[in-house]
Design a protein around this motif. Structure first.
Motif, mmCIF file in Angstrom:
data_model
loop_
_atom_site.group_PDB
_atom_site.id
_atom_site.type_symbol
_atom_site.label_atom_id
_atom_site.label_comp_id
_atom_site.label_asym_id
_atom_site.label_seq_id
_atom_site.Cartn_x
_atom_site.Cartn_y
_atom_site.Cartn_z
ATOM 1 N N ILE A 238 0.839 -1.202 0.000
ATOM 2 C CA ILE A 238 0.000 0.000 0.000
ATOM 3 C C ILE A 238 0.872 1.250 0.000
ATOM 4 C CG2 ILE A 238 -1.700 1.325 1.333
ATOM 5 C CD1 ILE A 238 -2.774 -1.410 2.345
ATOM 6 N N ARG A 239 1.925 1.230 0.813
ATOM 7 C CA ARG A 239 2.872 2.354 0.855
ATOM 8 C C ARG A 239 3.448 2.623 -0.528
ATOM 9 N NH1 ARG A 239 8.660 2.032 -0.302
ATOM 10 N NH2 ARG A 239 9.581 3.910 0.584
ATOM 11 N N THR A 240 3.804 1.546 -1.237
ATOM 12 C CA THR A 240 4.393 1.704 -2.573
ATOM 13 C C THR A 240 3.373 2.217 -3.569
ATOM 14 O OG1 THR A 240 5.913 -0.113 -2.086
ATOM 15 C CG2 THR A 240 5.679 0.519 -4.389
ATOM 16 N N ILE A 241 2.138 1.750 -3.461
ATOM 17 C CA ILE A 241 1.084 2.238 -4.351
ATOM 18 C C ILE A 241 0.920 3.746 -4.195
ATOM 19 C CG2 ILE A 241 -1.405 2.214 -4.787
ATOM 20 C CD1 ILE A 241 0.041 -0.196 -5.951
ATOM 21 N N CYS A 242 0.943 4.231 -2.958
ATOM 22 C CA CYS A 242 0.835 5.677 -2.712
ATOM 23 C C CYS A 242 1.987 6.423 -3.385
ATOM 24 C CB CYS A 242 0.834 5.966 -1.215
ATOM 25 S SG CYS A 242 -0.607 5.352 -0.333
ATOM 26 N N ALA A 376 2.552 -0.596 9.563
ATOM 27 C CA ALA A 376 1.297 0.155 9.480
ATOM 28 C C ALA A 376 1.515 1.666 9.570
ATOM 29 C CB ALA A 376 0.319 -0.317 10.553
ATOM 30 N N PRO A 377 2.373 2.169 10.470
ATOM 31 C CA PRO A 377 2.608 3.615 10.509
ATOM 32 C C PRO A 377 3.222 4.146 9.210
ATOM 33 C CG PRO A 377 3.330 2.603 12.553
ATOM 34 C CD PRO A 377 3.038 1.494 11.607
ATOM 35 N N VAL A 378 4.093 3.354 8.581
ATOM 36 C CA VAL A 378 4.679 3.748 7.297
ATOM 37 C C VAL A 378 3.581 3.877 6.254
ATOM 38 C CG1 VAL A 378 6.267 3.059 5.457
ATOM 39 C CG2 VAL A 378 6.881 2.641 7.849
ATOM 40 N N ARG A 379 2.694 2.891 6.240
ATOM 41 C CA ARG A 379 1.557 2.906 5.309
ATOM 42 C C ARG A 379 0.690 4.144 5.533
ATOM 43 N NH1 ARG A 379 -2.561 -1.045 7.468
ATOM 44 N NH2 ARG A 379 -2.825 0.774 8.838
ATOM 45 N N ASN A 380 0.344 4.398 6.780
ATOM 46 C CA ASN A 380 -0.541 5.528 7.088
ATOM 47 C C ASN A 380 0.096 6.866 6.726
ATOM 48 O OD1 ASN A 380 -2.352 3.677 8.086
ATOM 49 N ND2 ASN A 380 -1.823 4.011 10.230
ATOM 50 N N SER A 381 1.383 7.028 7.036
ATOM 51 C CA SER A 381 2.056 8.297 6.730
ATOM 52 C C SER A 381 2.066 8.566 5.231
ATOM 53 C CB SER A 381 3.486 8.293 7.278
ATOM 54 O OG SER A 381 4.291 7.340 6.622
ATOM 55 N N MET A 382 2.208 7.504 4.434
ATOM 56 C CA MET A 382 2.224 7.668 2.979
ATOM 57 C C MET A 382 0.831 7.998 2.443
ATOM 58 S SD MET A 382 5.236 7.451 1.646
ATOM 59 C CE MET A 382 5.006 6.947 -0.045
ATOM 60 N N ILE A 383 -0.188 7.407 3.024
ATOM 61 C CA ILE A 383 -1.560 7.698 2.592
ATOM 62 C C ILE A 383 -1.884 9.173 2.836
ATOM 63 C CG2 ILE A 383 -4.000 7.281 3.075
ATOM 64 C CD1 ILE A 383 -3.253 4.347 3.661
ATOM 65 N N TYR A 384 -1.557 9.658 4.034
ATOM 66 C CA TYR A 384 -1.836 11.059 4.363
ATOM 67 C C TYR A 384 -1.047 11.998 3.457
ATOM 68 C CZ TYR A 384 -3.545 8.869 8.691
ATOM 69 O OH TYR A 384 -4.197 8.077 9.603
ATOM 70 N N ALA A 385 0.230 11.682 3.232
ATOM 71 C CA ALA A 385 1.080 12.538 2.395
ATOM 72 C C ALA A 385 0.585 12.555 0.951
ATOM 73 C CB ALA A 385 2.532 12.067 2.464
ATOM 74 N N MET A 386 0.124 11.408 0.454
ATOM 75 C CA MET A 386 -0.395 11.325 -0.918
ATOM 76 C C MET A 386 -1.630 12.206 -1.080
ATOM 77 S SD MET A 386 -2.056 8.040 -2.900
ATOM 78 C CE MET A 386 -3.467 8.104 -1.779
ATOM 79 N N ILE A 387 -2.507 12.174 -0.105
ATOM 80 C CA ILE A 387 -3.726 13.002 -0.165
ATOM 81 C C ILE A 387 -3.346 14.483 -0.254
ATOM 82 C CG2 ILE A 387 -5.759 13.751 1.136
ATOM 83 C CD1 ILE A 387 -5.899 10.853 2.240
#
Length: 438
Positions: A238-242, A376-387
């Motif tokens: 998910i992190r990579t997709i972002c 999970a925190p890595v994933r979440n940080s990337m989702i927020y940054a992508m938005i």
């Protein structure tokens, strides 16, 4: 663990990981000396397609390194073998799927990016040759990740340097001696990747103290271990997709400004990759040390690694920004001799002076989380940054054009760092019940 010991691990890893972006950088630089900017654009689009494909499976290197480091810290040879075997199987299957699906992948990518006809022609030439290296590229991720996790730093350094030196020599030979242009660049990379895979297997067999036996099917698909691996890999996926959403949006928007803008942004992005991978060496060092600390239940090593990671991320940012600021023109001219592309690259290149400071914490502390296999925190940080990136690109780029595009990217990078730093106290508490800041 002190500064000297940390650097003794980080510097070889930095040299090793720095060779990774050189594959794309060498391709861009070699065709950048040819008379048409469409050559750079074609390689940029082709490289983007492969970055998209391979980065989706970038978890193969990261998670392999983390699980191998934990097996190494626990002195568990059986888990060390499985840390290589499980992702090896995934990489082989995924690589073969890429080859089988190459036609729809090519069509979808070119439809999405929509480059000019000349750029599209060269991108297709590049893609149709390099796609045959897909299994070898993904298997190389696994081999390299395992060697790093097992702290086989000299071996991983040798493998990476060998692959990239071979790629450079072949690219120059095929393009400037045999005049194969874009096809020559792609063939050089393909041959280097295949050779590195064969050599990597030999290194794994010789470098390991393990007795290499094919693990049983029961051990290979152990439910609990596989569940943990897939949970880690799912979050990294998910992190990579972002990350890929951001890069693809950036490239597609740059392409809409014209071929010269696409070429200039491609040059700057290659420089950005080199900067990012410079940090990645420190992240890998932190990942190995944290993985070892978790595997051996060494709280002191963890705390010291986190402290050193923070300090060296800032020091590294100052070094990178200073070198680029002093030699910006010379660095850009290494990639192209086209006046229009040089002019645009110089105009927008100032954003890269800011980039190291925006990225330093996100790229280095990332290694702490991956070493602990808490993704999970890595994933979440990337989702927020992508938005945040998407919002700024949509609202600011129509006003500030290419400057707006780079602003969106820099703010995204700051968000990526800031959100991950905010998660660090939670990681400390979860691993060691450390309520105080470490």
């Amino acid at each position: 663990m002190n500064h000297r010991a940390y650097l003794a691990l980080a510097i070889p890893l930095t040299i090793s990981t720095m060779t990774t972006p050189l594959l794309g950088a060498v391709d861009t630089a070699v065709v950048g000396q040819l008379p048409n900017p469409a050559y750079i654009g074609g390689v940029a689009v082709g490289t983007l397609i492969f970055n998209t494909l391979y980065w989706v499976f970038g978890f193969l290197r990261v998670s392999t390194s983390a699980f191998a480091a934990q097996a190494n810290g626990a002195s568990d040879s059986a888990q060390g073998v499985l840390a290589l075997s499980r992702p090896f199987l995934i990489a082989l299957i995924a690589g073969m799927c890429f080859i089988l699906l190459q036609w729809p992948i090519e069509y979808a990518a070119l439809t999405l990016i929509a480059p000019d006809s000349d750029v599209s022609k060269f991108a297709v030439e590049y893609f149709r040759i390099r796609i045959w290296g897909a299994p070898f590229t993904l298997l190389n991720y696994v081999i390299l990740g395992w060697l790093m996790g097992m702290a086989k730093i000299k071996e991983s350094l040798f493998l990476q340097v060998f692959m990239n030196v071979l790629n450079m020599i072949l690219a120059i030979l095929f393009v400037h001696v045999f005049s194969f242009a874009v096809k020559g660049v792609a063939a050089a990379t393909l041959m280097a990747e295949i050779t590195a895979f064969v050599l990597g297997l030999l290194i794994v067999m010789k470098a390991s103290s393990f007795e290499w036996k094919i693990p049983s099917i029961q051990a290979l698909i152990d439910t609990q271990s596989m569940k943990k691996m897939f949970n880690v890999n799912k979050d990294l996926f998910i992190r990579t997709i972002c990350l890929l959403v951001v890069i693809n949006m950036f490239t597609a928007k740059g392409a809409s400004f014209g071929t010269e803008f696409l070429a200039a942004n491609a040059v700057l992005f290659q420089i950005h990759y080199i900067m990012a991978y410079f940090f990645d060496g420190f992240a890998n060092a932190s990942s190995i040390l944290v993985g070892k600390a978790v595997g051996s239940n060494d709280k002191k090593l963890y705390k010291k690694t986190l402290s050193l990671s923070r300090q060296w991320s800032v020091i590294t940012a100052f070094i990178i920004a200073s070198v680029y600021g002093l030699f910006q023109e010379q660095i850009i001219e290494l990639f192209t001799n086209l006046p229009g592309v040089i002019e645009l690259s110089t105009k927008y290149g100032a954003w890269l002076i800011i980039y190291p400071f925006a990225a330093c914490f996100g790229l280095v502390i990332y290694g702490v989380f991956t070493g602990a296999t808490e993704i999970a925190p890595v994933r979440n940080s990337m989702i927020y940054a992508m938005i945040i990136y998407i919002i700024i690109q949509i609202t600011i780029t129509p006003i500030w054009h290419n400057h707006g595009l780079w602003l969106a990217f820099i703010v995204y990078t700051i968000g990526r760092s800031g959100f991950l730093v905010m998660y660090t106290p939670r990681l400390n508490e979860k691993l060691w019940h450390l309520k105080e800041e470490v």
